[in-house]
Design a protein around this motif. Structure first.
Motif, mmCIF file in Angstrom:
data_model
loop_
_atom_site.group_PDB
_atom_site.id
_atom_site.type_symbol
_atom_site.label_atom_id
_atom_site.label_comp_id
_atom_site.label_asym_id
_atom_site.label_seq_id
_atom_site.Cartn_x
_atom_site.Cartn_y
_atom_site.Cartn_z
ATOM 1 N N ARG A 76 4.162 -8.785 -7.068
ATOM 2 C CA ARG A 76 3.277 -7.837 -6.372
ATOM 3 C C ARG A 76 2.121 -7.423 -7.275
ATOM 4 O O ARG A 76 0.983 -7.282 -6.822
ATOM 5 C CB ARG A 76 4.078 -6.615 -5.909
ATOM 6 C CG ARG A 76 3.280 -5.709 -4.972
ATOM 7 C CD ARG A 76 4.125 -4.638 -4.332
ATOM 8 N NE ARG A 76 4.698 -3.732 -5.309
ATOM 9 C CZ ARG A 76 5.538 -2.727 -5.008
ATOM 10 N NH1 ARG A 76 5.904 -2.527 -3.759
ATOM 11 N NH2 ARG A 76 6.007 -1.946 -5.944
ATOM 12 N N TYR A 156 -4.591 6.805 -6.653
ATOM 13 C CA TYR A 156 -3.503 7.498 -5.963
ATOM 14 C C TYR A 156 -3.792 8.977 -5.718
ATOM 15 O O TYR A 156 -2.880 9.728 -5.360
ATOM 16 C CB TYR A 156 -2.199 7.354 -6.756
ATOM 17 C CG TYR A 156 -1.266 6.327 -6.143
ATOM 18 C CD1 TYR A 156 -1.681 5.014 -5.971
ATOM 19 C CD2 TYR A 156 0.006 6.662 -5.710
ATOM 20 C CE1 TYR A 156 -0.853 4.067 -5.401
ATOM 21 C CE2 TYR A 156 0.846 5.729 -5.131
ATOM 22 C CZ TYR A 156 0.411 4.430 -4.984
ATOM 23 O OH TYR A 156 1.227 3.496 -4.414
ATOM 24 N N ALA A 186 5.643 7.677 3.124
ATOM 25 C CA ALA A 186 5.420 8.859 2.290
ATOM 26 C C ALA A 186 4.487 8.436 1.153
ATOM 27 O O ALA A 186 4.218 7.246 0.980
ATOM 28 C CB ALA A 186 6.758 9.387 1.785
ATOM 29 N N SER A 189 6.836 6.402 -1.158
ATOM 30 C CA SER A 189 8.069 5.785 -0.662
ATOM 31 C C SER A 189 7.903 5.310 0.777
ATOM 32 O O SER A 189 7.031 5.795 1.505
ATOM 33 C CB SER A 189 9.259 6.758 -0.758
ATOM 34 O OG SER A 189 8.930 7.986 -0.189
ATOM 35 N N ALA A 190 8.744 4.360 1.159
ATOM 36 C CA ALA A 190 8.750 3.856 2.541
ATOM 37 C C ALA A 190 9.567 4.820 3.404
ATOM 38 O O ALA A 190 10.401 5.584 2.902
ATOM 39 C CB ALA A 190 9.367 2.468 2.575
ATOM 40 N N SER A 211 6.615 -2.269 0.246
ATOM 41 C CA SER A 211 7.589 -1.700 -0.703
ATOM 42 C C SER A 211 8.735 -2.684 -0.930
ATOM 43 O O SER A 211 9.274 -3.267 0.017
ATOM 44 C CB SER A 211 8.116 -0.385 -0.113
ATOM 45 O OG SER A 211 9.452 -0.153 -0.483
ATOM 46 N N THR A 213 11.740 -1.883 -2.107
ATOM 47 C CA THR A 213 12.971 -1.268 -1.590
ATOM 48 C C THR A 213 13.033 -1.420 -0.070
ATOM 49 O O THR A 213 14.103 -1.696 0.496
ATOM 50 C CB THR A 213 13.029 0.228 -1.970
ATOM 51 O OG1 THR A 213 12.578 0.376 -3.311
ATOM 52 C CG2 THR A 213 14.432 0.768 -1.846
ATOM 53 N N ALA A 242 12.732 5.505 1.146
ATOM 54 C CA ALA A 242 13.252 4.421 0.307
ATOM 55 C C ALA A 242 12.203 4.057 -0.723
ATOM 56 O O ALA A 242 11.037 3.846 -0.381
ATOM 57 C CB ALA A 242 13.597 3.210 1.168
ATOM 58 N N SER A 243 12.616 4.020 -1.985
ATOM 59 C CA SER A 243 11.691 3.605 -3.045
ATOM 60 C C SER A 243 12.488 3.197 -4.275
ATOM 61 O O SER A 243 13.694 3.455 -4.365
ATOM 62 C CB SER A 243 10.729 4.736 -3.413
ATOM 63 O OG SER A 243 11.377 5.683 -4.222
ATOM 64 N N THR A 244 11.774 2.598 -5.207
ATOM 65 C CA THR A 244 12.386 2.144 -6.452
ATOM 66 C C THR A 244 13.113 3.276 -7.163
ATOM 67 O O THR A 244 14.244 3.100 -7.616
ATOM 68 C CB THR A 244 11.270 1.576 -7.353
ATOM 69 O OG1 THR A 244 10.785 0.385 -6.743
ATOM 70 C CG2 THR A 244 11.754 1.292 -8.747
HETATM 71 C C1 LIG Z 1 2.595 4.234 -1.003
HETATM 72 C C2 LIG Z 1 3.948 3.755 -1.404
HETATM 73 N N1 LIG Z 1 4.798 3.351 -0.456
HETATM 74 C C3 LIG Z 1 6.048 2.910 -0.776
HETATM 75 C C4 LIG Z 1 6.470 2.866 -2.097
HETATM 76 C C5 LIG Z 1 7.835 2.342 -2.437
HETATM 77 O O1 LIG Z 1 7.677 1.066 -3.013
HETATM 78 P P1 LIG Z 1 8.819 0.411 -3.898
HETATM 79 O O2 LIG Z 1 10.024 0.282 -3.037
HETATM 80 O O3 LIG Z 1 8.254 -0.921 -4.246
HETATM 81 O O4 LIG Z 1 9.047 1.305 -5.054
HETATM 82 C C6 LIG Z 1 5.607 3.267 -3.122
HETATM 83 C C7 LIG Z 1 6.047 3.235 -4.514
HETATM 84 O O5 LIG Z 1 5.414 3.791 -5.389
HETATM 85 C C8 LIG Z 1 4.315 3.716 -2.762
HETATM 86 O O6 LIG Z 1 3.454 4.126 -3.705
#
Ligand SMILES: Cc1ncc(COP(=O)(O)O)c(C=O)c1O
Length: 281
Positions: A76, A156, A186, A189-190, A211, A213, A242-244
């Motif tokens: 990514r 951001y 969010a 996060s998703a 994302s 996750t 859901a997120s890392t």
């Molecule tokens: C806008 C946004 N959406 C979703 C995510 C979740 O992504 P990931 O599961 O790759 O951490 C993030 C992670 O920082 C993000 O910034």
């Protein structure tokens, strides 16, 4: 806090998980291969990564010192960089992360890799951010920047502001909704939701982040990508982020309206299956 031994106990559904008693990593950073305490490392103030948020980044979570899904994060990162026409030395970045991880031992935390327009490769080891066992959301109107589609860029400020606006209205996190009422994600996060007994998440076509996750939860649960309108939020049976760094975080209320269950059965299943995949990796 370099050198300090700190321990975290992650609590989910009110019970401490034995495997989550872990030592936090020390806060160390590497700037183009030079490693030092994170708070002491510097870059020139002229770097457009700082001045204009022009650059790309990734954050992976460390479990016992190993980054989960690191290959996907690197893929990514390469796509993000290509999309913003930013060239960087991937092999050097990988080697620098490996050198930093060698200092992490078997700790828990995060590894952040940042590539700036000014030519800096910055890797940062940090403890895991604190997340509550469940959260609440407040909707914030947000229009994704089309030109940054499929880019995890350093720009951001809008996401961070949305989080602050949600906090001002007493919620734990923002839920971004377009001016036309389409629910997105969010700020970091998703978003997953249960409607009519089935698990869904907003589609990538709505210009949300792909994302990692989210991908894993989709694969594990068979959830489907489906548009959600803000008028339907009152009908949701469950929801989670859901997120890392969060993995799966149940949502207890949206705009002050309590969801029937937090966590509900779909949320518990998603959390357990994701954790099993992580443990097996
Ligand atoms: C806008 C946004 N959406 C979703 C995510 C979740 O992504 P990931 O599961 O790759 O951490 C993030 C992670 O920082 C993000 O910034």
């Amino acid at each position: 806090m370099v050198g300090a031994d700190r321990y975290v106990i992650v609590v989910f559904q009110g019970s401490a998980r034995p495997w989550s008693v872990l030592r936090d990593v020390d806060e160390l950073a590497s700037v183009n291969g030079t490693i030092g305490p994170a708070e002491e490392m510097t870059i020139p103030v002229t770097d457009d990564g700082l001045l204009r948020g022009d650059g790309v980044f990734e954050v992976a979570r460390l479990y016992g010192g190993r980054p989960y899904a690191w290959d996907e994060h690197l893929e990514r990162l390469q796509r993000s960089a290509a999309n913003v026409r930013l060239e960087f030395d991937l092999d050097a970045a990988k080697a620098e992360v490996d050198a930093l991880l060698a200092r992490a031992g078997a700790g828990d935390g995060t590894i952040r890799l940042v590539i700036t327009r000014g030519g800096r490769r910055i890797a940062i080891l940090a403890p895991l951010p604190a997340h509550r066992p469940t959260t609440t959301l407040a909707t914030v109107t947000y229009a994704p920047t089309r030109v940054l589609d499929a880019v995890k860029s350093l720009s951001y400020a809008a996401n961070m502001l949305a989080g602050r606006m949600a906090a001002e209205s007493g919620a734990g996190e923002a839920l971004l909704v377009t001016p036309h009422g389409r629910v997105l994600e969010a700020p970091t996060s998703a978003f997953f939701y249960v409607l009519d007994g089935r698990l869904h998440t907003p589609p990538l076509a709505d210009h949300i982040l792909d994302s990692i996750t989210r991908r894993h939860v989709l694969e594990l649960t068979g959830a489907t990508a489906r548009v959600l309108h803000r008028d339907q939020l009152a009908e949701l049976e469950e929801a989670f982020l859901a997120s890392t760094t969060r993995e799966v975080q149940p949502v207890a209320a949206i705009d002050g309206r309590a969801l029937p269950r937090a966590p509900g059965p779909h949320t518990v299943t998603a959390a357990e299956w994701l954790r099993q995949r992580i443990d097996a990796s």
